[in-house]
Design a protein around this motif. Structure first.
Motif, PDB file in Angstrom:
ATOM      1  N   MET A 167      -3.620  -4.060  -2.578  1.00 17.84           N
ATOM      2  CA  MET A 167      -4.888  -3.558  -2.072  1.00 17.84           C
ATOM      3  C   MET A 167      -4.625  -2.729  -0.813  1.00 17.84           C
ATOM      4  SD  MET A 167      -7.389  -4.442  -4.016  1.00 17.84           S
ATOM      5  CE  MET A 167      -6.267  -4.090  -5.373  1.00 17.84           C
ATOM      6  N   THR A 168      -5.113  -1.510  -0.810  1.00 21.41           N
ATOM      7  CA  THR A 168      -4.849  -0.584   0.297  1.00 21.41           C
ATOM      8  C   THR A 168      -6.005  -0.459   1.272  1.00 21.41           C
ATOM      9  OG1 THR A 168      -5.697   1.298  -0.958  1.00 21.41           O
ATOM     10  CG2 THR A 168      -3.336   0.816  -1.165  1.00 21.41           C
ATOM     11  N   PHE A 191      -2.601  -7.552   0.428  1.00 24.27           N
ATOM     12  CA  PHE A 191      -2.685  -6.221   1.013  1.00 24.27           C
ATOM     13  C   PHE A 191      -1.318  -5.534   1.073  1.00 24.27           C
ATOM     14  CE2 PHE A 191      -6.628  -7.817   3.206  1.00 24.27           C
ATOM     15  CZ  PHE A 191      -7.495  -6.854   2.696  1.00 24.27           C
ATOM     16  N   THR A 192      -1.293  -4.259   0.721  1.00 21.67           N
ATOM     17  CA  THR A 192      -0.149  -3.398   1.002  1.00 21.67           C
ATOM     18  C   THR A 192      -0.166  -3.044   2.488  1.00 21.67           C
ATOM     19  OG1 THR A 192      -0.144  -2.406  -1.205  1.00 21.67           O
ATOM     20  CG2 THR A 192       0.858  -1.126   0.554  1.00 21.67           C
ATOM     21  N   GLY A 197       3.091  -2.341   9.834  1.00 22.40           N
ATOM     22  CA  GLY A 197       2.379  -3.583   9.586  1.00 22.40           C
ATOM     23  C   GLY A 197       0.902  -3.426   9.336  1.00 22.40           C
ATOM     24  N   ASN A 198       0.387  -2.195   9.361  1.00 20.07           N
ATOM     25  CA  ASN A 198      -1.027  -1.933   9.104  1.00 20.07           C
ATOM     26  C   ASN A 198      -1.244  -1.494   7.661  1.00 20.07           C
ATOM     27  OD1 ASN A 198      -1.748  -2.466  11.786  1.00 20.07           O
ATOM     28  ND2 ASN A 198      -1.394  -0.335  12.396  1.00 20.07           N
ATOM     29  N   LEU A 199      -2.483  -1.596   7.199  1.00 19.44           N
ATOM     30  CA  LEU A 199      -2.834  -1.093   5.880  1.00 19.44           C
ATOM     31  C   LEU A 199      -2.646   0.420   5.829  1.00 19.44           C
ATOM     32  CD1 LEU A 199      -4.182  -3.935   5.816  1.00 19.44           C
ATOM     33  CD2 LEU A 199      -6.061  -2.904   4.529  1.00 19.44           C
ATOM     34  N   PRO A 200      -2.534   1.016   4.643  1.00 18.10           N
ATOM     35  CA  PRO A 200      -2.427   2.473   4.558  1.00 18.10           C
ATOM     36  C   PRO A 200      -3.604   3.219   5.191  1.00 18.10           C
ATOM     37  CG  PRO A 200      -1.736   1.483   2.494  1.00 18.10           C
ATOM     38  CD  PRO A 200      -2.307   0.378   3.334  1.00 18.10           C
ATOM     39  N   THR A 201      -4.735   2.573   5.331  1.00 16.47           N
ATOM     40  CA  THR A 201      -5.883   3.179   6.003  1.00 16.47           C
ATOM     41  C   THR A 201      -5.732   3.179   7.518  1.00 16.47           C
ATOM     42  OG1 THR A 201      -6.990   1.033   6.028  1.00 16.47           O
ATOM     43  CG2 THR A 201      -7.502   2.515   4.179  1.00 16.47           C
ATOM     44  N   ASN A 226       2.047  -7.653   0.456  1.00 19.72           N
ATOM     45  CA  ASN A 226       2.956  -7.187  -0.585  1.00 19.72           C
ATOM     46  C   ASN A 226       3.502  -5.797  -0.252  1.00 19.72           C
ATOM     47  OD1 ASN A 226      -0.044  -6.646  -2.021  1.00 19.72           O
ATOM     48  ND2 ASN A 226       1.357  -4.915  -2.041  1.00 19.72           N
ATOM     49  N   CYS A 227       4.529  -5.420  -0.994  1.00 20.84           N
ATOM     50  CA  CYS A 227       5.038  -4.041  -1.000  1.00 20.84           C
ATOM     51  C   CYS A 227       5.483  -3.542   0.374  1.00 20.84           C
ATOM     52  CB  CYS A 227       4.002  -3.096  -1.608  1.00 20.84           C
ATOM     53  SG  CYS A 227       4.766  -1.830  -2.642  1.00 20.84           S
TER      54      CYS A 227
END
Length: 314
Positions: A167-168, A191-192, A197-201, A226-227
């Protein structure tokens, strides 16, 4: 009938392993063709189904032989409407393949589960878009509508829970949580995260977990990462209340960023022993994190080393 839907044993402690990076293993080690990274497409024939059975068997045996629990995560990360349409599946055919994916997990549980190694069946839901790039972020309402059919099918099977992997962004995580809640299914959000260490957003993991919890009445049973390699996120994990909501890790073997992995022509499978040591170190800091598996570049060797490292430290 689902066996653990009303009492997930991983919530009671003890280490539960998961499988590794299914798509990268099937492509780079097993020589399978996975259009759109869709492992579920192998279920279209007996040969492909057997390839999936062999893959999961390697991992389930590690858990059984070491007296650890195991999460049987169905190969359905891509079996949602948009991806199914790209592969030529009608909605009815997609429903059928989701059911058959859970059926395979049930058969494996019947074969490998023991009293010392409970095996939980999870219906895997992936993002509508890319697992690295959030792209156009749906509203929570759009996400619930998009993912509701897959959640409903899982609720009709032996699946014990739904797990949303890679989840991004927060709105999609909220939508999937609500879709699972509407079907009476426990749900886990994974969460990806990027190299910071932060989300892609750009949102922090702490903020993302808090936002989903607030919007869903603490709907997820727990959260995962994850990832990402442990070195990407270990610095953002804090001994604060929110960290108790984080119970699982499915890390990459590689230290490369998502952009670098996208451009790589060869698989970076890292160092299984070092990855096991990284998991042991994280468990020493946060012993409540007890669901342990792999993501891109990992295979059964990494899961075995994670298992041995964490077992020795228990």
């Amino acid at each position: 009938m689902a066996k653990y839907r009303h009492r997930l044993p991983q919530l009671d402690g003890g280490v539960f392993l998961t499988d590794a990076g299914i798509e990268t293993t099937l492509i780079f080690h097993d020589g399978q063709e996975l259009p759109h990274f869709a492992a579920f497409h192998l279920l279209r024939d007996a040969e492909g189904t057997e390839a999936l059975r062999r893959y999961f068997t390697r991992h389930a045996r590690i858990a059984r032989d070491n007296g650890m629990g195991f999460i049987l995560e169905s190969a359905t990360w891509r079996s949602s409407p948009d991806w199914g349409e790209k592969l030529g599946y009608s909605p009815a055919q997609l429903d059928d393949v989701n059911r058959r994916a859970i059926g395979l997990m049930h058969a494996l549980r019947e074969e490998f589960e023991t009293a010392r190694s409970p095996m939980v069946i999870s219906g895997c839901i992936g993002p509508r878009g890319d697992g690295y790039d959030p792209g156009r972020v749906m509203s929570a309402e759009e996400a619930q509508d998009y993912h509701s059919r897959q959640a409903r099918i899982f609720a009709e099977t032996e699946a014990d829970l739904v797990t949303a992997i890679t989840m991004t962004n927060v709105p999609e995580a909220i939508g999937i949580t609500r879709a699972a809640q509407a079907e009476g299914m426990p749900v886990v959000i994974s969460f990806t995260v990027e190299t910071d260490g932060n989300l892609p957003t750009g949102q922090s993991l702490k903020e993302a977990i808090g936002a989903v919890d607030e919007a869903t009445g603490k709907g997820p049973a727990y959260y995962m990462i994850n990832c990402a390699h442990p070195s990407h996120f270990e610095g953002v994990l804090e001994s604060e209340a929110w960290i108790q909501r984080l119970k699982g890790l499915r890390c990459n073997a590689s230290r490369l960023s998502h952009a670098e992995l996208d451009e790589a022509e060869e698989l970076d499978d890292g160092d299984p022993v070092a990855l096991g040591a990284d998991y042991r170190a994280l468990r020493a800091r946060f012993p409540h994190i007890n669901v342990l598996g792999g993501c891109c570049g990992t295979d059964h060797r990494h899961i075995e080393q994670i298992c041995h490292a964490c077992k020795a430290a228990a």
